[in-house]
Design an enzyme around this catalytic site. Structure first.
Site, PDB file in Angstrom:
ATOM      1  N   TYR A   1       2.860   8.058 -42.410  1.00  0.00           N
ATOM      2  CA  TYR A   1       1.689   8.889 -42.156  1.00  0.00           C
ATOM      3  C   TYR A   1       2.157  10.257 -41.684  1.00  0.00           C
ATOM      4  O   TYR A   1       2.980  10.363 -40.773  1.00  0.00           O
ATOM      5  CB  TYR A   1       0.815   8.244 -41.071  1.00  0.00           C
TER       6      TYR A   1
ATOM      7  N   GLU B   1      -4.066  15.789 -44.394  1.00  0.00           N
ATOM      8  CA  GLU B   1      -3.534  14.466 -44.057  1.00  0.00           C
ATOM      9  C   GLU B   1      -2.897  13.850 -45.299  1.00  0.00           C
ATOM     10  O   GLU B   1      -3.504  13.833 -46.366  1.00  0.00           O
ATOM     11  CB  GLU B   1      -4.684  13.583 -43.563  1.00  0.00           C
TER      12      GLU B   1
END
Ligand code: GDP
Ligand code: MN
Length: 384
Positions: free
Chosen positions: A109, A194
């Site tokens: 991530y 993101e």
């Protein structure tokens, strides 16, 4: 203001973030043909709704043949997808993105967010990316580290490399990727970028398997290339508002606001307007559970659309929705509206007379007609 995945990826790729090759599919036939361009034997078919959680909800499928890609596109396109993040009503899948599948060995991530305290760019990183990250976030058990990422200088690169190392990403390729994303973030005035998952492939490449970018809504006017997405979100908000009031609505670009009960009657009305060369501003189906106040809300949504020059009301009072209920709703909406565009009304069936009387009592700018074709002809004349 969120951008869909394919547009978020395109934005980041422009600055050097690696993404898989892909294309946007408008139809299943298109998709099947375009697969040849990807030069792969495995494909990922991804619904382009704005909410995440698609993987767990069946909105992301990995398949082996172009014909299977076509079948998945067919299954997704135009259908409602309900994920953890859409709420129970879900989102309609309006486009589908097809990519060459990655051979992923590990999911990470990586994200950039605006640090509102300092105005700097914050870098977020976690070793446990992908669906696992989302599951942990749901349980409020997310573990990720943060640091501020400054301009690309040798010292800053050293700092970022050390930070990424703590999260299993201490490779130069990821450092490059983080600075590339930072450049895109700043130049486009994003509030969020993101990458989840940031995939590590069997070959050792780092590739953005999913991406989500959010623009500062107050800065969109400086980035006109994203305006179409602002329109989409405005349209979604209107349709959601109608849904919340027991009205199925699809916003269109025309000038005639259409208020109709029943999906079949709504479609007939739509086709008649198009056939007569008019342009409907919406499709509407008032559900039988809608009260007059809910109907008022739906009509208000039409009256506040600056494109709407006339409202065409066509109601067949049936067992549940009565002519006067709809007329009351329309009257309330006109009572609150700043712009009172001409109204063409045809009401038949149960409580039709009472409905027409209500419109007149409230002194609405109404023309009453007897047939659907007269209603369409008058509405087109008034809207032009
Ligand atoms: P989201 O669930 O809406 O965030 O959609 P994602 O694009 O993140 O896809 C969900 C999951 O599908 C990811 O977390 C990956 O595990 C998996 N996935 C997505 N793309 C690929 C791919 O190219 N190859 C493989 N093996 N898995 C993928
Ligand atoms: Mn994802």
């Amino acid at each position: 203001m969120l951008l869909p995945e394919y547009r978020s990826k395109e934005l980041l790729a422009k600055y050097g973030v690696p993404i898989p090759p892909g294309f946007l599919a408008r139809s299943s036939n298109d998709a099947e043909t375009l697969c040849a361009r990807l030069n792969t034997s495995r494909y990922v078919v991804k619904s382009q709704i704005l909410a995440g959680g698609r993987g767990l909800a069946g909105g992301v499928k990995i398949v082996d043949t172009p014909s299977a890609v076509g079948a998945e596109v067919e299954r997704l396109l135009g259908h409602v997808l309900v994920t953890d993040q859409t709420g129970p009503r879900g989102e309609i899948v309006q486009s589908v993105y097809v990519e060459a599948a990655l051979d992923i060995v590990d999911n990470f991530y990586l994200a950039l967010a605006l640090d509102s305290a300092t105005g700097g760019v914050m870098l977020l990183a976690s070793e446990k990316g992908g669906v696992e990250f989302e599951e942990r976030a749901r349980m409020d058990d997310t573990v990720y580290g943060t640091t501020i990422i400054g301009e690309d200088t040798p010292e800053e690169r050293k700092k970022i490399k050390a930070f990424l190392s703590e999260h299993g990403m201490g490779e130069d390729a990821v450092v490059d990727l983080a600075f590339a994303a930072r450049k895109g973030f700043i130049e486009n005035e994003l509030t969020l970028a993101e990458v989840n998952p940031l995939a590590k492939t069997r070959r050792g490449d780092w590739i953005a398997a999913d991406a989500k970018a959010a623009l500062d809504p107050n800065a969109v006017f400086r980035h006109p290339e994203f305006e179409e997405f602002a329109h989409l979100q405005h349209r979604d908000a209107i349709e959601a508002e109608a849904q919340a009031n027991d009205i199925n609505m699809v916003k269109l670009d025309g000038t005639i606001g259409v208020v109709v009960n029943g999906a079949g009657l709504g479609l007939a009305m739509h086709d008649m307007i198009i056939e007569a060369k008019g342009r409907p501003a919406n499709f509407m189906d008032i559900r039988t559970t809608a009260t007059s106040l809910k109907i008022a809300k739906g009509v208000q949504l039409l009256l506040s659309d600056p494109n709407v020059r006339c409202i065409l009301l066509n109601v067949h009072g049936g067992g549940i929705t009565l002519g006067d209920t709809v007329a009351e709703g329309v009257s309330v909406a006109y009572g609150h509206a700043k712009r009172k565009v001409p109204l063409v009304a045809r009401i038949s069936g149960q409580n039709a007379d009472r409905g027409l009387a209500i419109l007149k009592e409230h002194r609405l700018p109404v023309e009453v007609v007897d047939t659907m074709s007269d209603a369409v002809a008058r509405a087109i004349a008034l809207a032009s």
